[in-house]
Write a protein that holds these residues in place. Structure first.
Motif, PDB file in Angstrom:
ATOM      1  N   GLU A   1     -18.783  15.748  32.614  1.00 15.52           N
ATOM      2  CA  GLU A   1     -18.097  15.690  31.561  1.00 15.52           C
ATOM      3  C   GLU A   1     -16.767  16.650  31.912  1.00 15.52           C
ATOM      4  O   GLU A   1     -15.566  16.168  31.381  1.00 15.52           O
ATOM      5  N   ASP A   2     -17.041  17.712  32.464  1.00 19.50           N
ATOM      6  CA  ASP A   2     -15.879  18.660  32.505  1.00 19.50           C
ATOM      7  C   ASP A   2     -15.173  18.337  33.824  1.00 19.50           C
ATOM      8  O   ASP A   2     -14.161  19.005  34.109  1.00 19.50           O
ATOM      9  N   ARG A   3     -15.398  17.284  34.382  1.00 15.63           N
ATOM     10  CA  ARG A   3     -14.651  16.518  35.691  1.00 15.63           C
ATOM     11  C   ARG A   3     -14.551  17.576  36.992  1.00 15.63           C
ATOM     12  O   ARG A   3     -14.829  16.991  37.840  1.00 15.63           O
ATOM     13  N   ARG A   4     -14.702  18.894  36.819  1.00 13.67           N
ATOM     14  CA  ARG A   4     -14.910  19.672  37.970  1.00 13.67           C
ATOM     15  C   ARG A   4     -13.692  19.125  39.162  1.00 13.67           C
ATOM     16  O   ARG A   4     -14.194  19.269  40.282  1.00 13.67           O
ATOM     17  N   ILE A   5     -12.344  19.246  38.763  1.00 12.93           N
ATOM     18  CA  ILE A   5     -11.507  19.155  39.519  1.00 12.93           C
ATOM     19  C   ILE A   5     -11.483  20.555  40.495  1.00 12.93           C
ATOM     20  O   ILE A   5     -11.312  21.540  39.709  1.00 12.93           O
ATOM     21  N   ILE A   6     -11.075  20.585  41.683  1.00 10.95           N
ATOM     22  CA  ILE A   6     -11.082  21.672  42.356  1.00 10.95           C
ATOM     23  C   ILE A   6      -9.847  22.339  42.295  1.00 10.95           C
ATOM     24  O   ILE A   6      -8.786  21.664  42.763  1.00 10.95           O
ATOM     25  N   SER A   7      -9.571  23.354  41.685  1.00 11.32           N
ATOM     26  CA  SER A   7      -8.279  24.340  41.516  1.00 11.32           C
ATOM     27  C   SER A   7      -7.811  24.708  43.037  1.00 11.32           C
ATOM     28  O   SER A   7      -8.404  24.617  43.739  1.00 11.32           O
ATOM     29  N   GLY A   8      -6.515  24.336  43.120  1.00  8.94           N
ATOM     30  CA  GLY A   8      -5.657  24.605  44.311  1.00  8.94           C
ATOM     31  C   GLY A   8      -5.664  23.817  45.333  1.00  8.94           C
ATOM     32  O   GLY A   8      -4.739  23.648  46.447  1.00  8.94           O
ATOM     33  N   LEU A   9      -6.331  22.445  45.033  1.00 11.30           N
ATOM     34  CA  LEU A   9      -6.284  21.329  45.889  1.00 11.30           C
ATOM     35  C   LEU A   9      -5.380  20.263  45.266  1.00 11.30           C
ATOM     36  O   LEU A   9      -5.594  19.922  44.005  1.00 11.30           O
ATOM     37  N   THR A  10      -4.952  19.524  46.218  1.00  4.48           N
ATOM     38  CA  THR A  10      -3.962  18.481  45.486  1.00  4.48           C
ATOM     39  C   THR A  10      -5.066  17.209  45.352  1.00  4.48           C
ATOM     40  O   THR A  10      -6.267  17.316  45.787  1.00  4.48           O
TER      41      THR A  10
ATOM     42  N   ARG B   1      -2.355   5.248  40.207  1.00  4.65           N
ATOM     43  CA  ARG B   1      -1.692   6.444  39.464  1.00  4.65           C
ATOM     44  C   ARG B   1      -1.981   7.682  40.528  1.00  4.65           C
ATOM     45  O   ARG B   1      -1.233   8.538  40.465  1.00  4.65           O
ATOM     46  N   LEU B   2      -3.258   7.370  40.887  1.00  4.42           N
ATOM     47  CA  LEU B   2      -3.682   8.932  41.892  1.00  4.42           C
ATOM     48  C   LEU B   2      -2.775   8.621  42.998  1.00  4.42           C
ATOM     49  O   LEU B   2      -2.451   9.846  43.786  1.00  4.42           O
ATOM     50  N   ALA B   3      -2.256   7.368  43.617  1.00  7.93           N
ATOM     51  CA  ALA B   3      -1.721   7.295  44.980  1.00  7.93           C
ATOM     52  C   ALA B   3      -0.198   7.889  44.574  1.00  7.93           C
ATOM     53  O   ALA B   3       0.205   8.676  45.392  1.00  7.93           O
ATOM     54  N   GLU B   4       0.215   7.630  43.416  1.00  9.54           N
ATOM     55  CA  GLU B   4       1.481   8.206  43.000  1.00  9.54           C
ATOM     56  C   GLU B   4       1.615   9.948  42.833  1.00  9.54           C
ATOM     57  O   GLU B   4       2.520  10.508  43.276  1.00  9.54           O
ATOM     58  N   ARG B   5       0.294  10.437  42.748  1.00  6.46           N
ATOM     59  CA  ARG B   5       0.245  11.837  42.727  1.00  6.46           C
ATOM     60  C   ARG B   5      -0.541  12.566  43.719  1.00  6.46           C
ATOM     61  O   ARG B   5      -0.880  13.549  43.581  1.00  6.46           O
ATOM     62  N   ARG B   6      -0.549  11.802  44.792  1.00  7.60           N
ATOM     63  CA  ARG B   6      -1.660  12.190  45.751  1.00  7.60           C
ATOM     64  C   ARG B   6      -0.986  13.705  46.343  1.00  7.60           C
ATOM     65  O   ARG B   6      -2.280  14.547  46.709  1.00  7.60           O
ATOM     66  N   ARG B   7      -0.239  14.005  46.265  1.00 11.96           N
ATOM     67  CA  ARG B   7       0.420  15.512  46.760  1.00 11.96           C
ATOM     68  C   ARG B   7       0.395  16.791  45.427  1.00 11.96           C
ATOM     69  O   ARG B   7       0.773  17.684  45.945  1.00 11.96           O
ATOM     70  N   GLN B   8      -0.026  15.989  44.266  1.00 11.81           N
ATOM     71  CA  GLN B   8      -0.036  17.019  43.070  1.00 11.81           C
ATOM     72  C   GLN B   8      -1.350  17.659  43.021  1.00 11.81           C
ATOM     73  O   GLN B   8      -2.340  17.123  43.405  1.00 11.81           O
ATOM     74  N   GLU B   9      -1.227  19.085  42.447  1.00 14.70           N
ATOM     75  CA  GLU B   9      -2.519  19.721  42.453  1.00 14.70           C
ATOM     76  C   GLU B   9      -3.232  18.905  41.363  1.00 14.70           C
ATOM     77  O   GLU B   9      -2.706  18.627  40.303  1.00 14.70           O
ATOM     78  N   GLY B  10      -4.429  18.700  41.646  1.00 17.97           N
ATOM     79  CA  GLY B  10      -5.558  18.124  40.722  1.00 17.97           C
ATOM     80  C   GLY B  10      -5.745  18.552  39.472  1.00 17.97           C
ATOM     81  O   GLY B  10      -5.868  17.787  38.568  1.00 17.97           O
TER      82      GLY B  10
END
Length: 170
Positions: free
Chosen positions: A30-39, A66-75
């Motif tokens: 539910e909280d997605r758990r995207i890792i901070s500091g990583l693209t 959409r993820l391909a467009e933002r592949r270098r953006q911090e998650g």
């Protein structure tokens, strides 16, 4: 509180999380758990480090442009819907037999819910078994073949999603 859960002839109800992951069970929490500091790309690559590699990055990006467009953006700087896409894509980056989604539509705008539904329909079309726990019943039932309804922790209904959608009482 009781019973057993089996996948491909193996009991999974006593497995540790890493064992379940290696068995092909992937969770989108539910909280997605995207890792901070990583693209975006680093979040996906990290999922592929452990044994049991799943989809290659280019395949992921073809399903999630959409993820391909933002592949270098911090998650963690992505919108809520984009983070949900990343969490789903991260699960697909592993060897997957069963996808568990906990409240995949929570906090998302209706237009983003439709986009996530489209992605989940594609996943369904690929034959990946998916279990969705969702309070937005109509959205979840549109994707489902089968439905289980719990009422205060008690089983209230089990049957087809169509039965639920066709029943005013349910």
């Amino acid at each position: 509180t009781q019973g057993e859960i089996w996948l491909d002839g193996r009991p999974i109800h006593r497995m540790k999380s890493f064992e379940a992951s290696r068995a092909g069970i992937q969770l989108v929490p539910e909280d997605r758990r995207i890792i901070s500091g990583l693209t975006v790309e680093q979040n996906l690559a990290l999922a592929q480090v452990a044994p049991g590699r799943g989809w290659e990055l280019e395949r992921i990006y073809s399903h999630f442009p959409r993820l391909a467009e933002r592949r270098r953006q911090e998650g963690v700087t992505l919108s809520g819907g984009e983070q949900q896409m990343l969490a789903i894509a991260r699960a697909l980056a592993r060897d997957i037999k069963l996808l568990l989604l906990d409240e995949p539509y929570e906090g998302l705008a209706p237009v983003i819910v439709q986009e996530i539904e489209k992605i989940l329909n594609e996943i369904k079309g690929l034959g990946i078994t998916t279990i969705i726990v969702e309070q937005n019943a109509i959205a979840a039932l549109k994707l489902a073949d089968r439905a289980v309804i719990l009422d205060t922790g008690e089983l209230a209904f089990t049957g087809t999603a169509k039965d639920v959608l066709d029943s005013e009482e349910l």
